[in-house]
Scaffold this active site. Structure first.
Site, PDB file in Angstrom:
ATOM      1  N   ASN A 175       0.845  -1.192   0.000  1.00 13.98           N
ATOM      2  CA  ASN A 175       0.000   0.000   0.000  1.00 13.98           C
ATOM      3  C   ASN A 175       0.882   1.245   0.000  1.00 13.98           C
ATOM      4  O   ASN A 175       2.114   1.155  -0.082  1.00 13.98           O
ATOM      5  CB  ASN A 175      -0.973  -0.021   1.190  1.00 13.98           C
ATOM      6  CG  ASN A 175      -0.266  -0.010   2.542  1.00 13.98           C
ATOM      7  OD1 ASN A 175       0.918   0.337   2.654  1.00 13.98           O
ATOM      8  ND2 ASN A 175      -0.983  -0.378   3.593  1.00 13.98           N
ATOM      9  N   ASP A 221      -9.153  -9.667  -0.666  1.00 16.59           N
ATOM     10  CA  ASP A 221      -8.397  -8.832   0.265  1.00 16.59           C
ATOM     11  C   ASP A 221      -8.429  -7.367  -0.162  1.00 16.59           C
ATOM     12  O   ASP A 221      -8.514  -6.465   0.681  1.00 16.59           O
ATOM     13  CB  ASP A 221      -6.957  -9.335   0.349  1.00 16.59           C
ATOM     14  CG  ASP A 221      -6.120  -8.544   1.345  1.00 16.59           C
ATOM     15  OD1 ASP A 221      -6.300  -8.754   2.553  1.00 16.59           O
ATOM     16  OD2 ASP A 221      -5.307  -7.706   0.897  1.00 16.59           O
TER      17      ASP A 221
END
Length: 343
Positions: free
Chosen positions: A25, A219
């Site tokens: 991320n 996810d």
């Protein structure tokens, strides 16, 4: 006809890969879906190798279930993931693969346990995808080890059947952004969906989707839901049992939907459901393919847990799902405490 001869399980398999920026991320935490995908790849390889040590049709190990998986330590860009898989139990038509993920800092050589998982596979014939092959039995170190494996097999089999019967509810599409509730932190505010057309690169030799590809999509959606609820950095903390109810074939359109079901002081439970529709056989309609519960936590800039905003409940159905989620939360918490006391 004589019973198949038990054989030594294939030696453990290890996959290694450095974590790149596109695996993480915006703050450098590797996505849980990337780890899940690597775990499934290792399980598929060792399972397929083992099932092809016998005569008969060649086959491919297909994922049917992932047991509850804990993300014990976050992984970061630049670290190396060492994924080790080992076959720990075989029934007549299925096998259990246990996987460990170690994270290595290649600058210091330090390693830590990042993840543990148990996966169940069935061998599908390459000649006929609907034909389930027999699994070569393995040798066990002791009768106790075999009995423990048999108990895990019976437990997961019962749970899969119960989940399949319960999960046929079709989730409503996510609300239009313009119609979202004005009040933040409600279920409808953060509910999210992802639509994906299954292509050749997503598929096995049978032309159905790799389990790891599906888990990665799940996810991602769960992460979007968690981020919308918290507006902070979020990471996957654990995944409850993932059940693969039906195959998803090449050319299908999958809709992956996530919604908050429960929130504690520092964690969020997100139900993720995968529905599939065939583009070429639209008359068959949409069907439920996969289901699971993901747990996420919110982190500050030093990767320390942050409080999670309370979930605002609207209606009896959301209240029922919240209470069920609270029961799962308390059960898992008690289980973790019991395991710590045994250590």
């Amino acid at each position: 006809m004589s019973a198949p001869e038990a054989r030594e399980a294939a030696s453990s398999l290890q996959l290694c890969r450095i974590m790149r920026p596109d695996d993480a991320n915006i703050v450098g935490n590797v996505h849980g879906g990337i780890i899940l995908k690597m775990i499934e790849e290792a399980g598929c390889i060792i399972g397929t190798r083992h099932c092809n040590t016998q005569n008969g049709d060649r086959c491919l190990a297909a994922l049917v279930r992932v047991e509850k998986t804990e993300f014990l330590s976050p992984m970061f860009i630049g670290e190396v993931a060492h994924v080790t898989a080992e076959i720990t139990y075989t029934s007549k038509h299925s096998l259990e693969v246990q996987v460990k993920v170690m994270a290595e800092n290649i600058l210091t050589g330090a390693k830590r346990l990042a993840n543990k998982a148990a996966l169940w596979y069935v061998p599908c014939s390459l000649q006929n995808v609907d034909k389930i092959m027999e699994v070569p039995p393995i040798k066990y170190a002791s009768a106790e080890q075999e009995e423990e494996g048999r108990k895990r097999y019976e437990t997961q089999k019962t749970d899969r059947l119960e989940t399949k019967a319960r999960i046929e509810e079709v989730v409503p599409p996510p609300p239009n952004p313009d119609d979202l509730p004005k009040e933040k932190h409600s279920v409808g505010f953060s509910q999210s969906s992802l639509i994906h057309l299954v292509g050749p690169s997503d598929c096995t030799l049978h032309n159905y989707v790799h389990g790891g590809v599906t888990m990665k999509l799940m996810d991602e959606v769960a992460g979007i839901v968690a981020a919308r609820h918290c507006n902070t950095n979020i990471v996957t903390a654990s995944v409850d049992a993932i059940n693969f109810h039906r195959k998803i074939m090449k050319g299908c359109v999958v809709t992956v939907t996530g919604r908050l079901t429960f929130v504690s002081n520092k964690s969020m439970e997100i139900e993720v459901l995968v529905d599939a529709t065939s583009l070429v056989e639209a008359e068959k309609g949409k069907y439920r393919a996969v289901s699971a519960f993901f747990t996420f936590i919110s982190l500050d800039k030093h990767n320390r847990p942050l409080p999670v905003p309370p979930l605002k409940i609207n209606g009896e159905e959301e209240q029922r799902r919240f209470e069920e989620g609270n029961a799962r939360y308390l059960h898992n918490k008690a289980k973790r405490l019991a395991e710590k006391q045994q250590q």
